[in-house]
Design a protein around this motif. Structure first.
Motif, mmCIF file in Angstrom:
data_model
loop_
_atom_site.group_PDB
_atom_site.id
_atom_site.type_symbol
_atom_site.label_atom_id
_atom_site.label_comp_id
_atom_site.label_asym_id
_atom_site.label_seq_id
_atom_site.Cartn_x
_atom_site.Cartn_y
_atom_site.Cartn_z
ATOM 1 N N ASN A 40 0.779 -1.241 0.000
ATOM 2 C CA ASN A 40 0.000 0.000 0.000
ATOM 3 C C ASN A 40 0.809 1.289 0.000
ATOM 4 O O ASN A 40 0.235 2.354 -0.224
ATOM 5 C CB ASN A 40 -0.950 0.002 1.202
ATOM 6 C CG ASN A 40 -2.076 -1.000 1.017
ATOM 7 O OD1 ASN A 40 -3.018 -0.754 0.275
ATOM 8 N ND2 ASN A 40 -1.962 -2.159 1.652
ATOM 9 N N CYS A 41 2.079 1.222 0.231
ATOM 10 C CA CYS A 41 2.876 2.459 0.222
ATOM 11 C C CYS A 41 2.903 3.045 -1.185
ATOM 12 O O CYS A 41 3.342 2.390 -2.120
ATOM 13 C CB CYS A 41 4.303 2.179 0.694
ATOM 14 S SG CYS A 41 5.363 3.641 0.529
ATOM 15 N N PRO A 42 2.439 4.293 -1.349
ATOM 16 C CA PRO A 42 2.403 4.889 -2.691
ATOM 17 C C PRO A 42 3.786 5.275 -3.210
ATOM 18 O O PRO A 42 3.932 5.549 -4.399
ATOM 19 C CB PRO A 42 1.520 6.123 -2.506
ATOM 20 C CG PRO A 42 1.648 6.466 -1.067
ATOM 21 C CD PRO A 42 1.857 5.173 -0.328
ATOM 22 N N GLY A 100 5.525 10.691 4.495
ATOM 23 C CA GLY A 100 4.864 10.760 5.794
ATOM 24 C C GLY A 100 3.355 10.644 5.719
ATOM 25 O O GLY A 100 2.650 11.062 6.639
ATOM 26 N N CYS A 101 2.851 10.050 4.659
ATOM 27 C CA CYS A 101 1.390 9.993 4.452
ATOM 28 C C CYS A 101 0.668 9.161 5.516
ATOM 29 O O CYS A 101 -0.511 9.350 5.760
ATOM 30 C CB CYS A 101 1.081 9.443 3.066
ATOM 31 S SG CYS A 101 1.462 7.687 2.856
ATOM 32 N N GLY A 102 1.366 8.203 6.112
ATOM 33 C CA GLY A 102 0.776 7.417 7.197
ATOM 34 C C GLY A 102 -0.012 6.194 6.755
ATOM 35 O O GLY A 102 -0.564 5.477 7.594
ATOM 36 N N VAL A 103 -0.080 5.948 5.462
ATOM 37 C CA VAL A 103 -0.847 4.801 4.956
ATOM 38 C C VAL A 103 -0.320 3.486 5.547
ATOM 39 O O VAL A 103 -1.092 2.613 5.944
ATOM 40 C CB VAL A 103 -0.816 4.764 3.409
ATOM 41 C CG1 VAL A 103 -1.255 3.412 2.870
ATOM 42 C CG2 VAL A 103 -1.706 5.869 2.843
ATOM 43 N N CYS A 104 0.986 3.338 5.606
ATOM 44 C CA CYS A 104 1.568 2.086 6.118
ATOM 45 C C CYS A 104 1.117 1.835 7.561
ATOM 46 O O CYS A 104 0.763 0.712 7.920
ATOM 47 C CB CYS A 104 3.087 2.099 6.002
ATOM 48 S SG CYS A 104 3.886 3.531 6.772
ATOM 49 N N GLU A 105 1.104 2.881 8.367
ATOM 50 C CA GLU A 105 0.639 2.719 9.753
ATOM 51 C C GLU A 105 -0.841 2.355 9.784
ATOM 52 O O GLU A 105 -1.272 1.530 10.596
ATOM 53 C CB GLU A 105 0.864 4.017 10.543
ATOM 54 C CG GLU A 105 2.316 4.300 10.853
ATOM 55 C CD GLU A 105 2.489 5.561 11.687
ATOM 56 O OE1 GLU A 105 3.454 5.621 12.444
ATOM 57 O OE2 GLU A 105 1.654 6.496 11.577
HETATM 58 S S1 SF4 Z 1 4.231 7.060 5.456
HETATM 59 FE FE1 SF4 Z 1 4.402 4.864 4.997
HETATM 60 S S2 SF4 Z 1 3.005 4.546 3.264
HETATM 61 FE FE2 SF4 Z 1 3.404 6.746 3.376
HETATM 62 S S3 SF4 Z 1 5.150 7.109 2.004
HETATM 63 FE FE3 SF4 Z 1 5.980 6.781 4.053
HETATM 64 S S4 SF4 Z 1 6.483 4.612 4.158
HETATM 65 FE FE4 SF4 Z 1 5.063 4.903 2.434
#
Ligand code: SF4
Ligand code: SF4
Length: 64
Positions: free
Chosen positions: A23-25, A46-51
Motif C-alpha cells: 500500500n505504500c504509494p 509521511g502519508c501514514g498509509v503504512c501505519e
Molecule cells: S508514510 Fe508509509 S506509506 Fe506513506 S510514504 Fe511513508 S512509508 Fe510509504
C-alpha cells in the motif's frame, strides 16, 4: 524527512501480511525473503498509509 521503522518482534512478515509494502504509494519498502524492509526511506512523504494498514502496529513513521 520522516523516519520509517519496522518492529520485527511484532511484524507478521511479507508472506502473511506485506500490507505496508502493498500500500505504500512511494515504494519505500522492499521484500527480502519473508521480511519487509525499509529500502527507500528518503522517498517517504509521511502519508501514514503504512501505519493505517498495518494490523500489528509494527511500522512507525516519525518526524524528526
Ligand atoms: S508514510 Fe508509509 S506509506 Fe506513506 S510514504 Fe511513508 S512509508 Fe510509504
Ligand atoms: S503491515 Fe505491519 S505487520 Fe504487515 S508486513 Fe508491514 S510492518 Fe509487518
Amino acid at each position: 524527512m520522516p523516519s520509517v521503522t519496522i518492529d520485527y518482534q511484532i511484524c507478521k512478515g511479507a508472506k502473511e501480511c506485506g500490507e505496508c509494502y502493498n500500500n505504500c504509494p512511494m515504494e519505500v519498502f522492499t521484500i527480502e525473503g519473508d521480511k519487509v524492509v525499509v529500502a527507500n526511506e528518503e522517498e517517504c512523504t509521511g502519508c501514514g498509509v503504512c501505519e493505517d494498514v498495518c494490523p500489528t502496529g509494527a511500522v512507525k513513521v516519525k518526524f524528526e
